[in-house]
Design a protein around this motif. Structure first.
Motif, PDB file in Angstrom:
ATOM      1  N   ARG A   1     -60.174   9.873  47.539  1.00  0.00           N
ATOM      2  CA  ARG A   1     -58.727   9.546  47.024  1.00  0.00           C
ATOM      3  C   ARG A   1     -57.846   9.508  48.402  1.00  0.00           C
ATOM      4  NH1 ARG A   1     -56.104  11.888  41.828  1.00  0.00           N
ATOM      5  NH2 ARG A   1     -57.820  11.178  40.324  1.00  0.00           N
ATOM      6  N   GLU A   2     -56.910   8.709  48.446  1.00  0.00           N
ATOM      7  CA  GLU A   2     -55.941   8.385  49.462  1.00  0.00           C
ATOM      8  C   GLU A   2     -54.938   9.840  49.235  1.00  0.00           C
ATOM      9  OE1 GLU A   2     -55.793   6.104  51.904  1.00  0.00           O
ATOM     10  OE2 GLU A   2     -57.727   5.408  50.728  1.00  0.00           O
ATOM     11  N   ARG A   3     -54.399  10.067  50.477  1.00  0.00           N
ATOM     12  CA  ARG A   3     -53.283  10.940  50.358  1.00  0.00           C
ATOM     13  C   ARG A   3     -52.013  10.499  49.956  1.00  0.00           C
ATOM     14  NH1 ARG A   3     -56.031  15.319  50.686  1.00  0.00           N
ATOM     15  NH2 ARG A   3     -57.315  15.598  52.682  1.00  0.00           N
ATOM     16  N   PRO A   4     -51.222  11.168  49.172  1.00  0.00           N
ATOM     17  CA  PRO A   4     -51.539  12.470  48.671  1.00  0.00           C
ATOM     18  C   PRO A   4     -52.361  12.243  47.607  1.00  0.00           C
ATOM     19  CG  PRO A   4     -49.283  11.562  47.737  1.00  0.00           C
ATOM     20  CD  PRO A   4     -49.677  10.817  48.821  1.00  0.00           C
ATOM     21  N   VAL A   5     -53.187  13.287  47.403  1.00  0.00           N
ATOM     22  CA  VAL A   5     -54.386  13.181  46.481  1.00  0.00           C
ATOM     23  C   VAL A   5     -54.174  13.179  45.014  1.00  0.00           C
ATOM     24  CG1 VAL A   5     -56.291  14.544  45.509  1.00  0.00           C
ATOM     25  CG2 VAL A   5     -55.751  14.632  47.980  1.00  0.00           C
ATOM     26  N   PHE A   6     -52.813  13.834  44.476  1.00  0.00           N
ATOM     27  CA  PHE A   6     -52.381  13.941  43.126  1.00  0.00           C
ATOM     28  C   PHE A   6     -50.797  13.594  43.122  1.00  0.00           C
ATOM     29  CE2 PHE A   6     -55.875  17.130  43.159  1.00  0.00           C
ATOM     30  CZ  PHE A   6     -56.893  16.219  42.434  1.00  0.00           C
ATOM     31  N   ALA A   7     -50.354  13.064  42.236  1.00  0.00           N
ATOM     32  CA  ALA A   7     -49.004  12.580  42.053  1.00  0.00           C
ATOM     33  C   ALA A   7     -48.242  13.822  41.635  1.00  0.00           C
ATOM     34  CB  ALA A   7     -48.922  11.602  40.974  1.00  0.00           C
ATOM     35  N   ASP A   8     -48.782  14.829  41.053  1.00  0.00           N
ATOM     36  CA  ASP A   8     -47.868  15.712  40.601  1.00  0.00           C
ATOM     37  C   ASP A   8     -48.900  16.861  39.954  1.00  0.00           C
ATOM     38  OD1 ASP A   8     -48.380  14.778  38.060  1.00  0.00           O
ATOM     39  OD2 ASP A   8     -46.274  13.949  37.886  1.00  0.00           O
ATOM     40  N   LEU A   9     -48.395  17.780  39.534  1.00  0.00           N
ATOM     41  CA  LEU A   9     -49.409  18.911  38.918  1.00  0.00           C
ATOM     42  C   LEU A   9     -49.899  18.388  37.667  1.00  0.00           C
ATOM     43  CD1 LEU A   9     -50.724  21.733  38.899  1.00  0.00           C
ATOM     44  CD2 LEU A   9     -48.688  22.673  37.580  1.00  0.00           C
TER      45      LEU A   9
END
Length: 107
Positions: free
Chosen positions: A54-62
């Motif tokens: 995955r690209e950074r940031p890995v996750f949008a949110d929790l």
């Protein structure tokens, strides 16, 4: 809650948190790196197959992180074939073991 013997898992704050939630603490034996082998393998695969691609940031949110990890666990258990168990899925292998245990269980 099972963990290795890392300092964060032996500390008073963590131990108190488990106690407050009536959670039994379990830790690997001292010097036995194989106690956590299955869990370590799962986390290694998750990091390699999900996080590193995955690209950074890995996750949008929790919520995105929780959904992604849950989706991966579902894939890991129900679709991913594992060489250690003759290229079966974890779910299929577990079902076979459960059936065998039931059949071999004395009445």
């Amino acid at each position: 809650m099972h963990s290795d013997r890392g300092g964060q898992y032996c500390g008073n704050v963590y131990r108190q948190l488990l106690h407050d939630h009536q959670t039994v603490r379990s830790q690997s034996r001292r010097g036995d790196c194989y106690d956590n082998a299955q869990a370590e393998s799962l986390w290694s695969r998750l990091k390699t197959e999900v996080l590193e691609v995955r690209e950074r940031p890995v996750f949008a949110d929790l919520a995105d992180a929780q959904r992604s990890v849950a989706d991966y666990f579902d894939y890991y258990n129900h679709e991913r074939r594992h060489s250690r168990i003759d290229y079966q899925t974890m779910y299929h292998s577990h079902q076979q073991l459960t059936t065998l245990s039931t059949l071999n269980c004395p009445a």
